[in-house]
Each structure stands twice: as structure tokens, then as C-alpha cells.
Design a protein around this motif. Sequence first.
Motif: not given
Lengths: 276, 660, 336
Positions: C57, C82-85
Amino acid sequence: METARTAIECNGIWKVFGPKSERIVDSPDADLPRSELETKTGCVAAVRDISFRVPEGGVFVVMGLSGSGKSTLIRCLSRLIEPTAGTITIDGQSVRALKPAELRELRRTKVSMVFQHFGLLPHRNALDNVAFGLEIQGRSKAQRLQRSREVLELVGLQDVAESYPDELSGGMQQRVGLARALANDPMILLFDEPFSALDPLIRREMQDEVLRLQRELKKTVVFITHDLNEALKLGDQIAIMRDGRFVQVASPDDLVANPADDYVRAFVQDVVRSND
Amino acid sequence: MFVVPNVAIDDRLRAGLRSPKVIGFTVVLCCTLLLRVGFGATQPSWWNFRVAPVVDGFDHWLSLHRGSHWAFRFGFGPMSSALRNAVQWTLNALRFLTWPGLLVTVALTALRVSGARAAIMACGCVFGIGMLGLWDPSLSTIALMAVSVTISVAVGIPVGIYSAHHPKFEAAIKVVLDAMQVMPAYCYLLPCVLLFSIGFAPSVIATILFAAPASIRLTAHGIKGVPPALMEVAEAQGATKHQTLLHVELPVARPSLVLGVNQTINLALGIVVIAALVGSGGAGQNVLDALQHLEVGNAVNAGLAIVAVAFLFDRLSSGRTMKGARAFRATRTQGRSVLEAVSGVAVVVSTVAIAKLAGTTAFPANWSHPISGPIDEFFAWISDNFRTGVPIIGGTKSFSDAITLHVMNPVRDLLVQRAWWMIVVAVVVIAWLSAGSRAAATCGLALMVVAALRASGGDDTIWADTMNTLSQVLIAVTITALIAFPIGIAAGRSPRLFAMLRPLLDTAQVIPAFVYLVPVLGLFSTGRVPGMIASVVYGLPPGIQLTALGIRGVPAAAIEAAESLGCTRWQMLKSVQIPMAWRSILLGLNQTILLIFSVVVIAGLVGAGSLGLDVVYGLTKHELGLGVEAGIAIVALAIVLDRITQGWANTFTRRPAASH
Amino acid sequence: MMRTRQLLTATVVFGLALSACGSDKKAVTPADGGKTTTTRSGSSAKLSGKVTLAVNPWDGSAANAAVAKAVLEANGVKVTIKEIDENAVWAGLDDGSIGANLEVWPSGHAKDIATYVTEKKTVLNGGLIGPTGHIGWYIPKFVADAHPEFASWEGLKTPAAAAYFKTAETGGQGQFLLGDPSYVSFDKAIIKNLNLPFKVVTGGSEASLITSIGAAFKDKTALLFYFYEPQWAQSKYELVSVKLPAVTSECDAARLAGDKDAKYNCDYPLDKLMKAISAKLEASNPGVAKFLRNMTWTATDQNAVTTYKNQDGMTMDAAAKKWVAANEAKWKAWLG
């Protein structure tokens, strides 16, 4: 009537609530007054050594004030409450020896009960409430609806079959309760103070209804009440219950004429006076 | 804060001394004092559970063996792909429907299940989602929710039924359920990733862990609430256990079951935001992005989309009112049902076909009007005008400074600077007076466990952080109670006010707590205050609602009796309504405390420090041990607060009960 | 958002990263050092198949992925974003559900790199992406203009500095504001060892740190804080970096030991951002893996893309396409 078959026979029924309740049965402690027994043993003896017999087609009324153990007694008959001691014979079957499945069968086919607070299922209409017992027996939908309509007609409720319990008056609700009990055509009807929550006029009407059905259907009836007038009106035999024991068992006439002790006499006097 | 009920302490003392439970209490107290005498004011070094090293070791093992160990190849692996597929298929189905098709499906389903009003509401929600400009992300959220809620309910109802029938089992899982609900979802999200990989699967699991307890609890509550008389009827008719359950218990407990589903949905929506952390996307991702860039408007916009999804589910699952259901059933015939089903499917199919031909699959972009802009302007106006320079109170910033200096610091110091054993003794005594010896033993034990946690990593020991968190919770609860109590009473007495507040309260309870943090952060300077304000904002709606419901629940007969005696409004309130509603007000307080607690933990993210910070720190810095230890401390603290306040509710009600 | 954490095992990491540095045009030795990778099939291998790229992010990470996506899709590869931590991403790289993460701040992931790259070998070191990260102490420009002395650590030593920067949370001392506690931080040690009258307050998250910066600019109040670049807020607010003592060998030693005895008293070192590639991608689609290893650009390139997005209001995809259109020579080299 004397030659009639025995429908219900009870011998030495005890019901003691509390720890190690079996020890109380037939012990000297059992004769102690209620509060002494409780402080001494932690037990409450609700039903003590009760024996009686009801012939087929007979109406046996148990009369007592609240706390006398009469509701416990009637629940012992079909083992809704497990008796501590004694034998119960219904239609020749020893009830206490029945396995769970046999006991269910007995309740489904031979013994029905009408409750003080009606016990109608709020999510079902009158017709479906009556059909409840048949449903759990696994009868087909068409069969049970037809039978339920017949029974509702029998108690005069054919017009409100689609109504829900909270849309019916107390008297009508109890008629539904009665119809439910009759739906599976049982041999024995148990009434647990069925009319005590109704107002006097409706109560009289319902008593007449029971008498009428009794004449037509010839059921064996055990009827619990705290109202002696009701007892005298309905019963072939009346048992006066006090502190878990029967004080006197007699026919209505006998009871009025020959009260066994002062306790019974006090009741009877009231009745005689109010009937005058 | 600690109101010590002096109700018949003598009686309780005597009863308590005779009670065998008192042993537990005495043992804890003696242990504490012994430790104090033997080892001085700080915890002895051997009083250390060494949780962190064990957890860290396990974490490392898991990282190395995930994928190859049999438990993964035959257990977690297939399970996570099943979950992933379930969500993906649901999402594909939703997308396939196209937006007009989805609208028609929702409308018809709601019409069939919950009636016309619900259908209109549900359609409004579908439109709302599109209008907010979040059509596609919301579909993904809906799919995730649908699978998670279905599984939660499918697990929750049977477990609830079992626990209603088995009191011992219920007592055993109560602790687990409490822990699951108080533990910040953060705590189990990253471990879930190690077990279930990334994306939808760990999100579904974390959601179930967080939301299923509501379903279990309310199912058990409903089943236990079935009148014994009805159970007896079933027994007397010769019903088997199975028949009794099916025909008596479940139908009678239905309102409670529906409430359970409702609560499950609400809780599940709360996870949506953090589920985006592990790659499940959806509207939660929009909230996270907004949080990242501090865009209040976008945060609120996405928050409202989540609320719309919640309402949509709620409308579809709540069913009809009793009256509506009867009227509906009266019109049913088998032929009609079949006809309706067939024509419904036909309408949906033709809508989908037309939409596909016309090429409208997603919600038309030019119809959407996100409200981020106006919200941003409004918020900018507020923060320009209220941060400083307001007459008398000086603005939010100086308010925040004043609270920190004059309220938060003294309370924190009061708790942190006491020796640990003094706190344990004080809490045990308070718990004993409020809730009896058993609760006292539980609370004492819980705090002793906290004292044995030794992970380091944050600024302070776990014990000091626990006390710091406790001080924040106590202040937030006091403020919440001071605000919620009068509003709740007013709403309880005025049906009109209640009706006006109700939609507001409902909405406020569904907005993810993360959304509150963004604007609050802007108004109040970094530190403990913004977290506390956010938790007050979050705790207010249930506090108000439960107080109002308590007041409304006072029997009309009692009110009438008081009126006939010539009570004034104030006398009525003081002597009749509040005392009679007291139990439910205190139970509301209990619920509010647990909610506030969960936000104070999240508030670790905005500078509130203490346990919430430890959890985040542990998990992000890959020190799972610290995270877990802080998690244990959170659960322990929650147990203490829960037992004490539940004790109040019971103690205070004994008084009116005795006077009957 | 960037993450820099304990630098304790960073020796290994940096060694690996540096060995990969400059290797953008040739096949790279993977992290395990064993097998040399991939056959080089001609000058421009045909790309195909699909790949999932992680986006952490923050904008830099999104810009890397968007540009990779634009080029790969133009060459026939299906790319999923893929948006991911950034912590959860390792589990995805491990099991192959994520093909690559193009911007890892190595100092923040020492433990993950040790576990997955060095020990388990399911994630490969993909070389450097180009930009270098730097952490430091910052003050707003208007503070530096009014008090130039506060732009260096000597100026912060005075009681006047403490009084100037104090807040309700710090009492008599000045406040030093830290953001996310998981970022690498030697601030406590620096303050102690340089005898500065300051106390560290942990904001708790990057968002709260940036809010405080925003508030300081709005109210024109003093603020001394921990910050870093690249970071989107660097272009929104005018910040001045505070001069700290140069990095010494003692500081390096203290840093590598995790600063357990709090001896650190220098500026922060530079963090060379690296790429992490799943071994599963390497096995299933070596062409794409090779492209991703070849990919490298500069901080200026990355900033160009994020500026298109943040100042010109483009979507990240559109911004990436604009950069790709203007810089053909650069990305052509990645395909080689």
C-alpha cells in the motif's frame, strides 16, 4: 361400571425432589412436615405413597390447593416427571418399565394431556397446533389435516382453524388444546387444571364441553383441579389431596355427605353453602 | 469508576465465607500476598510463562513447513482452495448477473423472503452501492460476506443448540467465545495467512472466528428461552428430541436466531477492512487506501458502501414480522409458489439476457456520484474552524491537550505506578464485592496471568501497557456512559425521539471502526485522545440503544400504578423507570465496555500506544510472540471488566427482586 | 508506506542485494547461490502465460507493478494485480499465489528473507529495483526558515529547542514523533547518546504521522519527526531534513547487532530496494521471471509515474502507460 376394565392403576407412588431421594421413601422421615423434612434432608416430598385405580371410561378428579402435589402426581402418570417409587399400570402396561421409545409410543397413542396454560405453539395456527401430535407420529399431511379438521369441528372451532393462538380468546385456546389432545384418539386424557385460567362463565361452558365429549367418546379421564365445584360436577371419584397424600377418595355424594376430616369438611361446607 | 455496591455486605460476607467457592479467592489472594512478601514489589523473575519464545518458534516452523507438511497438503491446503473457490464462484455469479439482473434478483428475493418494504430498502442499497461508485469492489465484499456469513451461521446455530442443551459445554465455550470477540481481529489475521495462504481464504476464516460467536450465543439464548411449558407439551405428545427441536425449539427461538444472523452480519462487516490487508480486495481495500492517504471523503464513501452491503444482507435475512408472515402464509398455495418461482427465474433470466445484449454489465459509471468531495469539504471546514480559536473551549486541539494533561495522565499514573500486587488485590476485592467469590477468583487469576507475560519490544512491560490500556478504557467508558445514559433515557421515554435516533444508531453500529479513525485523527493531535474519542463514538450507539430499550421495557402496569399515585415525571424516572430498567442498563454498560475495549485496541494505530500497539507491532514486525502475549493480556483484561460489570447487573437487580 | 525494521540480519541481505546489483542485463544468480538460472533464449524471448504481481500500500510499489503490467501485457502476458499487506505477501510468494513483489525494503524484512529466501528457498532474490530508500529526521520548512539552527542536531541540544517542540504528552521535554512502531528506529538511542532534551512519542501508524505533519503545516506549529523517502507526502509538504552525525563503523556494528545496547548515535543508512520472486514463478514461467529480474529503473522514473497520478489525477495504469510510451529504450532493455 363396576365390571369395567381397569384403565389406570397406581400403587404406592412417591415423588421426592432432592439429593438421595430414594432414601426418603417409606422412611419415618417421610411423615415429617414439609419444612422439617427439607431442613433435615434437603428433600421435598411432593407425592407420598399414592394409590388409586381408574376404570375405563371413568373420570377421576384430584382436588387440592396449590402446592399439594397434584400437578406432580399427574405428570408421574406418563412419566413427564419420573416417580421415585411405586408402580403405574396403564391399559395393562407397566409404565415404569417402558423403554424411551415405548414410552413415546404410549404418549403418542394412549395418553394425551391438556395443560393449564394451553401450551399452544405460537408459530402455528389452530389447525396446525391440533395436527402437531399427528405430525410427530409421521402421518401424511392429508391424513392429519383431515383428522384435525374433524376434531376442531368436534370442539366447535371449525371457523377459526386458520387463526393463530394470540388471535383466540382463552376459552378458544383451551378448546384447541383439547382438540389437540383428542386428535390422536387416545384412551386416556389427563387434564392439569385446564380451566383455572379462564373466567367463570367460560369455565362452566368448558366443563359442559368435557362432560359432553366424555359422554360421546367414553375416554378415561384424570382431572386435576383446585375448584371443588368443578370436581363435584365432573368426577365419578374425587380424591382430596393435601401435602402429597390423598386425604379422602370418594364419590361426589359420599364426599359431601361424609367428609373424612375437618380439612375436607371445611371445603365441603363452602360448597354446600354456595350451592344453596 | 468503581462503584462498590454496599448491598447487604454482611449477608454476602456470611454467605461467602460458607461458600466453597471462597477457596479459589483465598488461594489467589494468599498467593499474591506470598509473592509480595517473598519477592518484593516487581514480579519475581520465575513468574514468567515464556509464551513469546514458544510462539515465535512455532511461527518459524510453520513458515518453513507450510506447503509441505501433511496437515497442509491434506487439511489447510484443500480447505483454503475450497473457500477461495466458494467466494470466487459467488463473485463470478454476481458479476454474471449484471447489475440490472442483480437488482431484480435482490428485489424478488427480498419480496419473497421479507416483504415489499424490505424489497424497496434492498433495492435502495443496491442503487446506493452503485451511486457511491464502488460497484465492483462491493460485489467482491458481498461475495466474501455471503460465504463467511453462511458458514458462520451454519456452524453457529448447531453449536448454539448444542450448548443450550449442555450447560457444561456452554460454560466451557463461553471463555473461548469471549476471547474470540475481544481479541483484535488483527491477532488472528496474520496467523490465518500462514495456515490458509493469502486472499479470500484467510479472510473467510478470520471473519468466521470473529462473527460466529454472535450466532452461537444468540442461538443458545433463544433455545434456552423456549418456555418449559412448550417443551413439556412436546414431551407429552411423544415427540423425539429431534422433533422437539425441529417443531418447537427452533420455531419458537426464531426471533433470537434471526437476531444472531443479524449480529453475525454486522460483526463480519467489521472485518472487511482488515481482510483487505491479506489481499481480499473489496470495499475494505478502499477504506484502507483512504486511511493510507488520509482521505476522509473516500473513507466515509467506502464506509457507506459497506453499510449498504450490511443493510442489504440484513433486509434479505431478517424475514417478515410475525403479522406479515401470517398474512403471507395465508395467501400461499403450492401452485402459486411454483408459479412465482418459475416467473421469478424467468424475469431474472430475461433481465440478464437484455442487459447482456445491451452491454450493461457493471453499474453505469456516469450514474455514480461518490460523496467524497462534499465530505472532504465539510471536514476541511470543521478542521479549519474547530481545531483552534473557538471561544472559551479553545478548539479540539487544546481540548485534546487538556484531557491528556488533566484526565488521562493522572488516571494512567494512578494505575501504572501502583505495584502490580496492589492492583491484583484491589481488583480481586472489587470483583468479590460486585460479583462474588467465583468472579473474584477468575479476575485474580486473569491478572496473575498478565503479570507472568514478559515479552518486550514496546516501550514498557506488558503489565504497564495493560494498566495503560485499562486507564484509557475506564475514561472512555465513563465519558460514554455520561453521554449515552441521558440520551438513552430521553429516547426511552419518547417514542418519537427513539424512532428518529434509530436509523442513525443502526448505521453507526455498522460503519467499520477504522472509518471513524480518519476524521478523528485530523481533529485531535496524536496521542491517546483520538483513539479514546473514536472509541466513545463507537460505544455510544449501543449504549444509547440499550439504555432506551431498558427504559421502554419497564412494564406499563408499573408506570400506570406510579401515575395513579400521582408521581411527577422526575419521580417516575427516579423511582420507577431507572430502578426497573437498571439491570438492562447495566448489561448495556457491559456490552458497551467490551465494544469500547475493541476500539481502544485498534486505537493503538493512532498513537494510543499500550496493548493495541503491542499487537500491531508484534504482528507487523514478525514478532508473533509479543503479539500473542499482548493478545492474552487483552483477553484477560476483558474478562476482568466483563465479570465485574456483569456482577453489578446481577447484584443491583437482587434489590428490587427482594422487595416484591 | 515503507517498512524498515531491524537491520540485524541485514548483512546477508545486503550482500545478496549488492551481488545482484547491476545484473539487470544478465541472468542472475538466485539467492541460494546454487544453480544458475534459465537458459537465455535469444535476444528477445517470447513472453506468454500469466503472473500475479503484489502491490503494497504505497505509491512506489504500485508504480513498479503498473509499469511492469503495462509492458508485460503489451507482450502477451496476462497480469493480475493483488493489493496486499507487505507482511502477508511472503506467504503468497512462498506458495506461488503471488509471482513477484517488486519493491521490498530489505531492512524491514530481514526475518522473512532469512526464512524464505535463505533457508526455505521458495522465494528468490530478484535483484534491485533501482530507487534507494532513506530514513531521517525532518522538520517543516517554515520551522527551518524561522529557526535555521533546528535543522541540525547541534541546534536541537538546547533547552530552547525542548521548549519549542514540547507537547501535552511530553511534559518538559521536546516531542520527537515516530510513526509506525514496526519501522526500524534508533531514535531513542540517538536522543540518549547525543544528549538531546527530547522524548519519543509513537504515533502508531504512518497515517497518524502524516496527519500530524498536515496539522503542523495548517496551524504553523513546531514538529520534529521521523520520515523517509520515497514517500508521496514529500511532494505535498515542504520538509527539511535534520542533519545528524555521519554514519560511523561503530554505528554500523550497533545497527547490525540490532542496537541491543543502545549505542547508535548516527544518521540512518541507505536502504536499497529489492525485488522478490516466487520460485514457483521461476519454474512455471521463466521468461516472465527473467523479465522481472531485468526490470530496474531510477527514483526519477518512479517519481515521474507517481507524479502523473498524484498531480495530474491519472489512474496508476494510465500513468504507467504514459511513462512506457515515453521511455521505450528503458523497458526494451528489460525484455532482452
